[in-house]
Write an enzyme that holds these catalytic residues in place. Structure first.
Site, PDB file in Angstrom:
ATOM      1  N   SER A  93       0.002   8.021   0.362  1.00  0.00           N
ATOM      2  CA  SER A  93      -0.733   8.804  -0.523  1.00  0.00           C
ATOM      3  C   SER A  93       0.304  10.066  -0.702  1.00  0.00           C
ATOM      4  O   SER A  93       0.509  10.718  -1.657  1.00  0.00           O
ATOM      5  CB  SER A  93      -1.871   9.396   0.168  1.00  0.00           C
ATOM      6  OG  SER A  93      -2.886   8.185   0.111  1.00  0.00           O
TER       7      SER A  93
ATOM      8  N   SER B 190       1.900   4.381  13.127  1.00  0.00           N
ATOM      9  CA  SER B 190       1.505   4.915  14.733  1.00  0.00           C
ATOM     10  C   SER B 190       1.183   3.865  15.443  1.00  0.00           C
ATOM     11  O   SER B 190       0.565   2.717  14.988  1.00  0.00           O
ATOM     12  CB  SER B 190       0.310   6.074  14.557  1.00  0.00           C
ATOM     13  OG  SER B 190      -0.908   5.474  14.277  1.00  0.00           O
TER      14      SER B 190
ATOM     15  N   LYS C  54       0.730  -1.238   0.041  1.00  0.00           N
ATOM     16  CA  LYS C  54       0.003   0.132   0.171  1.00  0.00           C
ATOM     17  C   LYS C  54       1.055   1.083  -0.052  1.00  0.00           C
ATOM     18  O   LYS C  54       1.644   1.574   1.086  1.00  0.00           O
ATOM     19  CB  LYS C  54      -0.797   0.112   1.324  1.00  0.00           C
ATOM     20  CG  LYS C  54      -2.129   1.092   1.168  1.00  0.00           C
ATOM     21  CD  LYS C  54      -1.744   2.266   2.031  1.00  0.00           C
ATOM     22  CE  LYS C  54      -2.886   3.304   1.988  1.00  0.00           C
ATOM     23  NZ  LYS C  54      -2.299   4.619   2.059  1.00  0.00           N
TER      24      LYS C  54
ATOM     25  N   GLU D 201       6.235  -2.060  13.430  1.00  0.00           N
ATOM     26  CA  GLU D 201       7.060  -0.812  14.248  1.00  0.00           C
ATOM     27  C   GLU D 201       6.239   0.327  14.243  1.00  0.00           C
ATOM     28  O   GLU D 201       5.579   0.912  13.271  1.00  0.00           O
ATOM     29  CB  GLU D 201       8.424  -0.712  13.289  1.00  0.00           C
ATOM     30  CG  GLU D 201       9.354   0.080  13.915  1.00  0.00           C
ATOM     31  CD  GLU D 201      10.459   0.395  13.291  1.00  0.00           C
ATOM     32  OE1 GLU D 201      10.742   1.482  12.933  1.00  0.00           O
ATOM     33  OE2 GLU D 201      11.224  -0.572  12.924  1.00  0.00           O
ATOM     34  N   LEU D 202       6.215   0.585  15.589  1.00  0.00           N
ATOM     35  CA  LEU D 202       5.101   1.808  15.793  1.00  0.00           C
ATOM     36  C   LEU D 202       5.939   2.927  16.444  1.00  0.00           C
ATOM     37  O   LEU D 202       7.050   3.167  16.113  1.00  0.00           O
ATOM     38  CB  LEU D 202       4.034   1.097  16.910  1.00  0.00           C
ATOM     39  CG  LEU D 202       3.612  -0.140  16.282  1.00  0.00           C
ATOM     40  CD1 LEU D 202       2.609  -0.738  17.432  1.00  0.00           C
ATOM     41  CD2 LEU D 202       2.943  -0.067  15.124  1.00  0.00           C
TER      42      LEU D 202
END
Length: 533
Positions: free
Chosen positions: A200, A249, A197, A270-271
């Site tokens: 944007s 996030s 994905k 992974e945040l």
């Protein structure tokens, strides 16, 4: 702080070599139904350098994502049967093309994201290293593992690594090449197909890279690109993939994990982070200040592992503070397609607003600005000075909440125990740093810090750049690891194949069960005495 703007950006941030034709060609890699009666409205990001439109990128629907996953799954069957040496050849060919054409992707990263060119180049260096490492090591990481069976000699057992199938990768805007491609390469080398994905804001960087991978020899359907809002397209990726790799996030990561778990699909996450750096009393002050500035302000602070909290021993606090302020104020802000500036732009008005809100809240509640603290609209609409704060307290948002911008806070401490306790505050645990001339003491302190990685006498990059070592978080900073053995094995299932020879496991048909149990117990005791595993 100075602004050094190159002539190339005086009129427009769009790189001169990027034509409408090239953009249209890259966008052909977005998987969508071109026969749709009512096509989706394309997404058009704005360039951080002047807020002008970048280029429209086609938007996908959930049906497009499902079609992409289906095509990828069909292509994966043949790819899984392709010798790993051939997969590695393609990845190494991509490595060579990337280095030869890096100026193109550096321009795209800067145009879409606004970072300084050196920080864009770090992405190229990291992806090239990942490509080379996994191309050379994938065979070893994924090799069958022979293990002992229940009965030595009679039982032959091995563990195989089987591809997951279709890996869904959702990557963010802050490192569009490194995070967009660095996870794709090991997934492909492990025998999977991928559905990515594209973020944007930075879709063109990923699409340019997809074209480069095609030139390197990657089959067309094996790596699919979809684009659109995360709430729609990202959700569809999670709903169709056999494994999900997400970077972003903590709040969104929880949603991804929950949705994947309902399908019994694994996820690597992974945040966020609120990463601490400790300056011990014996640290090299000049080196620690330079390292802190690099770790806090690289990528304009828009980096999951960047430093936001700095704990300084009270005996060297003043000296370190003054040196950090000096180093920070010497940084050059600007927008340029060369290496003449140190710090670039923030990525969006929302990011600028978040940084301003943290600093204004802190100052309003009594914090002191030692350096920076202001937006710089005369340089560009989203520029914000690298900022050093002191006197930050618990009631200020900047104390515990991730800023994700060029802001760092200083705090004094008295003992190593206090420093470790302060570093371990909060629920994050992604990256940390300790500065000391005493390597043994720094190492002891590092092992007490709850963090996925701890850098000694380096701000953030030593651990992240060590591709053979895993990178990831603890607590609210995520699950799983990229890099190292786990960075490729996570894209596989472990399959055990066991072959029994000469006799079955169990009592022979002509033997009483009681006698069999007695003899087996004697054998178990003998193996214990002989130290047989």
């Amino acid at each position: 702080m100075t602004n050094e703007q190159s002539p190339a950006l005086a009129a427009s941030p769009r790189p001169a070599w990027v034509t409408d034709e090239s953009v249209a060609r890259w966008c052909e890699w977005v998987r969508r139904d071109v026969t749709r009666d009512s096509p989706q409205e394309p997404l058009t990001a704005v360039a951080p350098y002047d807020l002008s439109p970048i280029a429209p990128v086609p938007t996908c629907t959930p049906e497009d994502v499902a079609a992409a996953a289906a095509s990828a799954r069909a292509a994966q069957r043949e790819w899984a049967a392709t010798p790993i040496a051939r997969r590695a050849e393609i990845v190494l060919a991509f490595h060579d093309l990337l280095l030869r054409r890096q100026n193109q992707v550096l321009d795209l990263i800067q145009w879409e994201m606004g970072k300084a060119r050196f920080h864009a180049w770090q992405e190229v260096a990291q992806v090239a290293t990942i490509a080379r490492h996994y191309a050379r090591r994938a065979g070893r990481y994924l090799a069958p593992n022979r293990v002992r069976g229940m009965l030595p000699v009679l039982t032959k057992v091995r563990e195989e690594r089987v591809p997951k199938g279709v890996v869904g990768i959702i990557s963010p805007w802050n490192y569009p090449l490194y995070l967009g491609v660095g996870d794709v390469l090991p997934a492909l080398l492990a025998g999977n197909a991928v559905v990515s994905k594209a973020d944007s804001q930075t879709a063109l960087t990923l699409l340019w890279t997809r074209e480069l991978m095609a030139e390197a020899g990657l089959p067309a359907d094996l790596w699919q690109i979809v684009a659109g809002p995360g709430s729609v397209v990202g959700t569809a990726v999670v709903d169709t993939a056999d494994f999900v790799c997400f970077t972003g996030s903590t709040a969104t990561g929880r949603t991804v994990a929950e949705r994947a778990a309902r399908r019994l699909v694994g996820a690597s996450l992974e945040l966020g982070g609120k990463n601490p750096l400790i300056v011990r009393e014996d640290a090299d002050i000049a080196a620690a200040a330079a390292g802190t500035a690099a770790a806090a302000f690289a990528n304009t602070g828009q980096m999951c592992i960047h430093i936001e909290r700095v704990y300084v021993h009270e005996k060297v606090y003043d000296a370190f503070r003054d040196e950090l302020v000096r180093v920070t104020e010497a940084l050059r802000l600007g927008q340029s397609y060369d290496y003449s500036v140190d710090i670039g732009s923030l990525v969006s008005p929302a990011q600028l607003a978040a940084v301003e809100a943290h600093v204004e809240d802190a100052v309003g509640k009594g914090a002191k600005v030692l350096a920076g603290g202001h937006a710089r609209p005369e340089i560009g609409p989203l520029f914000y000075e690298p900022t050093v704060l002191e006197g930050v307290t618990q009631e200020m948002a900047v104390c515990a909440d991730e800023t994700f911008g060029p802001v760092v806070s200083l705090y004094p401490y008295a003992t190593d125990d206090e420093a470790v306790s302060l570093a371990n505050q909060g629920n994050y645990g992604l990256s940390a740093s300790v500065w000391s001339k005493n390597a043994a003491e720094a190492d002891r302190m590092a092992r007490r810090i709850r963090s996925g990685s701890v850098n000694i006498n380096d701000g953030a990059t030593a651990a992240a750049g060590s591709i053979e070592a895993g990178m990831g978080g603890m607590g609210d900073s995520g699950l799983g690891r990229r890099h190292g053995a786990e960075g490729i094995r996570k894209y596989t299932e472990s399959q055990t194949i066991a072959a029994q020879r000469l006799m079955p496991l169990g009592p022979p048909s002509n033997s009483a069960v009681g006698g069999f149990v007695k003899r087996t117990n004697q054998q178990l005791g003998l193996m214990r005495k002989l130290r047989v595993r």
